[in-house]
Design an enzyme around this catalytic site. Structure first.
Site, PDB file in Angstrom:
ATOM      1  N   HIS A   1      -0.181   7.148   2.931  1.00 30.50           N
ATOM      2  CA  HIS A   1      -0.745   7.942   3.018  1.00 30.50           C
ATOM      3  C   HIS A   1      -0.600   8.727   4.708  1.00 30.50           C
ATOM      4  CE1 HIS A   1      -3.983   5.622   5.638  1.00 30.50           C
ATOM      5  NE2 HIS A   1      -3.688   4.686   5.289  1.00 30.50           N
TER       6      HIS A   1
ATOM      7  N   LYS B   1       1.174  -1.209   0.392  1.00 30.67           N
ATOM      8  CA  LYS B   1      -0.012  -0.400  -0.370  1.00 30.67           C
ATOM      9  C   LYS B   1       0.937   1.033  -0.531  1.00 30.67           C
ATOM     10  CE  LYS B   1      -2.905  -2.272   2.750  1.00 30.67           C
ATOM     11  NZ  LYS B   1      -3.626  -1.935   4.213  1.00 30.67           N
TER      12      LYS B   1
ATOM     13  N   HIS C   1       0.431   7.205   7.919  1.00 30.88           N
ATOM     14  CA  HIS C   1       1.346   7.005   8.253  1.00 30.88           C
ATOM     15  C   HIS C   1       2.066   8.134   8.775  1.00 30.88           C
ATOM     16  CE1 HIS C   1       0.588   3.016   5.699  1.00 30.88           C
ATOM     17  NE2 HIS C   1       0.988   3.279   6.557  1.00 30.88           N
TER      18      HIS C   1
HETATM   19  N1  ARG Z   1       1.724  -2.717  10.967  1.00 29.48           N
HETATM   20  C1  ARG Z   1       0.915  -2.224  11.844  1.00 29.48           C
HETATM   21  C2  ARG Z   1       0.888  -1.137  11.150  1.00 29.48           C
HETATM   22  O1  ARG Z   1       0.141  -0.735   9.376  1.00 29.48           O
HETATM   23  C3  ARG Z   1       2.278  -1.777  12.955  1.00 29.48           C
HETATM   24  C4  ARG Z   1       3.001  -2.114  13.794  1.00 29.48           C
HETATM   25  C5  ARG Z   1       3.806  -1.170  14.493  1.00 29.48           C
HETATM   26  N2  ARG Z   1       4.374  -2.010  15.472  1.00 29.48           N
HETATM   27  C6  ARG Z   1       4.553  -3.124  16.007  1.00 29.48           C
HETATM   28  N3  ARG Z   1       5.799  -3.750  16.444  1.00 29.48           N
HETATM   29  N4  ARG Z   1       3.358  -3.872  16.233  1.00 29.48           N
HETATM   30  O2  ARG Z   1      -1.154  -0.806  12.101  1.00 29.48           O
END
Ligand code: ARG
Length: 570
Positions: free
Chosen positions: A131, A128, A134
């Site tokens: 956006h 993705k 983030h």
């Molecule tokens: N990839 C996840 C998201 O976009 C965030 C990850 C955050 N870090 C972690 N260790 N859980 O929601």
């Protein structure tokens, strides 16, 4: 170089030992005075210790003040109200401190800076485009990292990318059915996104697609060669796109260990949980149940079909980090919706007896006035679009204000100002408040904004250039002297910079730093309106050049802690 309060503390501690030698007093706290009537700093030491020392706090304050000899730091002490001590600093001490600022490194000796602080931020889900959802994790995470480094910590910036999960089954199905090859070659990630949205649409009418996606995912997880290759390609094209944006925003990561990296560790994590009796079988799945007092939902760590979950990967991540780093603490940045997830797996690692300090820094989500951003619904503003718009608006203003600059210089300034404005708009808010996204607000160039600070910086550079032109260049070593009130105001406020950076860093709140920098820039502008520089006698001229030079350098350092650049002219 130490924070300015440390010099005051030293004077006070000597007096405390003399006045109350046998007492085990509570530590002295020096706070910044809230009103100039009360001096520069204050302490409520006498009130805090009246029980321990015995007697009326005003008397204790008097006794203490009587034991403070003439010294280089303090001009005057006043006892106020029930026993406050108001502290007025010597102009000469303030000047000397300002003179040393920015040439020496600030020391924060009281902090435990051993080992590594691992900061887990940005962490987008693969395939993705990023956006503005983030934006916050990336920008706040980067600033927290910079603040930690400034305070003397060693940091490891980890991009915990979401490269494992159900979206890959869907993407593979989409790839096989609806991919436009040509579009994919031109802009792979954009096409993957389209295919993903298509999947969502189609599966509403054909729910069987969901099953097919699950099968593809299972194949991938079982090591099917074709799916594995596709998956790797998705990761590669996604990272290529992300890195373009990171570079543009001055964001750097040390590691990109995504969720999949921890996959080989997950079985052993579940095993350990089962062995220790923490995870139990519940309808075929392995589940951790919590104490009632913890007020947490049970957490599934392995599904009936053997698949691991988001929480399993996060527990495995901690296991890996404990074994491979000398962890000081781990900091995570995500939006508020993940609070429960973090509480759950933090608790589980505690139950495992893994003693590591962890902090979840969460922030409010950005919404349009009419709802949340969502890639799935196609209702998003891409980060790149946002940065481009910021730059465009900055360019329009520069064209108007400074038409004579070269095209290249204009372009460079526009990028620095546009990107800076966007970052600052985010960092300057209380991070836990929700943000309603409005173009005009996020790209505003007036008031408490990056462009205002960048402009103040450039204004000082222009004064320094003019000083050179008239043959009176800045002499960095010139002994500064304070003669006017606005000058003293600016100088004393300037000395608070390391204190404010410490506060912002300890609370993980960059907005405490933006507030300070904004106030500093305002005080500089007030000073400059009432205290001319270039037409003054030499001693005043050179003294003021030193002062504004330190203001400029501090603005630059401060903006750098926010990940924002400066330019020498605007
Ligand atoms: N990839 C996840 C998201 O976009 C965030 C990850 C955050 N870090 C972690 N260790 N859980 O929601």
């Amino acid at each position: 170089m130490l924070r300015i309060e440390k010099y005051i503390e030293e004077v006070f501690y000597n007096a405390i030992h003399k006045a109350f030698p046998e007492k085990e007093v509570k530590p002295l706290e020096i706070t910044i005075a809230t009103n100039e009537k009360f001096g520069d700093f204050q302490t409520n030491f006498a009130m805090m210790n009246s029980k321990i020392i015995g007697g009326n706090p005003r008397k204790i304050a008097e006794e203490l003040v009587n034991n403070i000899p003439e010294n280089e730091v303090i001009e005057k002490l006043e006892i106020a109200g029930p026993g406050f001590i108001n502290i007025f600093l010597k102009d000469s001490f303030v000047s000397k401190y300002v003179g040393l600022m920015t040439s020496e490194k600030y020391e924060f000796k009281e902090l435990d800076t051993h080992g590594d602080i691992i900061i887990d931020y940005s962490s987008p889900n693969i395939a993705k485009r990023m956006h503005i959802g983030h934006l916050r994790s990336t920008i706040i995470g980067d600033s927290v990292k910079r603040l930690c480094n400034f305070l003397g910590y060693h940091t490891v910036a980890d991009n915990h990318i979401g490269d494992w999960g159900t979206q890959f089954g869907k993407l593979i199905v989409g790839y096989h059915n609806w991919l436009d090859k040509e579009a994919y070659e031109k802009n792979p990630i954009e096409e993957l996104e389209r295919v993903y949205v298509e999947f969502t649409k189609q599966s509403e009418e054909h729910p069987e697609l969901e099953d097919i996606a699950r099968e593809e995912l299972k194949k991938l997880q079982d090591g099917d060669e074709e799916n594995y290759k596709l998956w790797q390609e998705f990761i590669k094209v996604s990272l290529q796109e992300y890195n373009k944006l990171y570079t543009r925003m001055g964001i750097h990561f040390d590691t990109y260990y995504g969720e999949s990296f921890y996959h080989p560790i997950m079985p052993s994590v579940v095993e350990e949980l089962v062995e220790k009796g923490l995870a139990i079988e519940d309808q075929g799945a392995k589940v951790v149940f919590f104490d009632e007092k913890d007020n947490l939902h049970p957490c599934i760590v392995q599904k009936k079909d053997g698949a691991f979950l988001y929480s399993t990967s996060d527990i495995a991540t901690i296991k890996f980090r404990r074994e491979n780093y000398d962890v000081n603490k781990i900091i995570y940045l995500t939006d508020e919706r993940q609070q429960d997830h973090f509480k759950q797996f933090f608790k589980i690692t505690e139950m495992l007896g893994w003693d590591i300090e962890k902090v979840h820094i969460w922030f409010g989500i950005m919404r349009f006035a009419d709802g949340v951003f969502s890639t799935r619904k196609g209702n998003v503003i891409r980060l790149e679009q946002l940065l481009d718009e910021g730059k465009k608006r900055a360019l329009e203003i520069i064209e108007e204000k400074n038409p004579n600059l070269s095209a290249e210089e204009k372009d460079n300034i526009a990028e620095v100002v546009g990107v800076g404005a966007i970052k600052y708009a985010d960092l300057s808010q209380n991070r836990q408040s929700p943000i309603i996204f409005e173009w005009d607000k996020i790209l505003s160039f007036e008031g408490n904004t990056a462009p205002y600070l960048q402009y103040s910086y450039a204004r000082i550079q222009s004064i320094l250039r003019k000083a050179e032109e008239i043959g009176k260049p800045l002499n960095e070593k010139f002994d500064m002297k304070i003669s006017e009130k606005a000058e003293r105001n600016l100088a004393t406020y300037l000395t608070l910079f390391p204190t404010m950076a410490l506060r912002a860093g300890e609370a993980y709140k960059p907005n405490l730093l933006t507030d300070y920098l904004f106030e500093l820039a305002k005080k500089f502008n007030t000073f400059y309106n009432s205290c001319p520089i270039l037409n003054q006698e030499d001693d005043v001229l050179f003294s003021r050049l030193v002062l504004i030079d330190r203001v400029a350098k501090t603005l630059k350092t401060g903006l750098d802690l926010l990940g924002i650049n400066t330019v020498n002219r605007m």
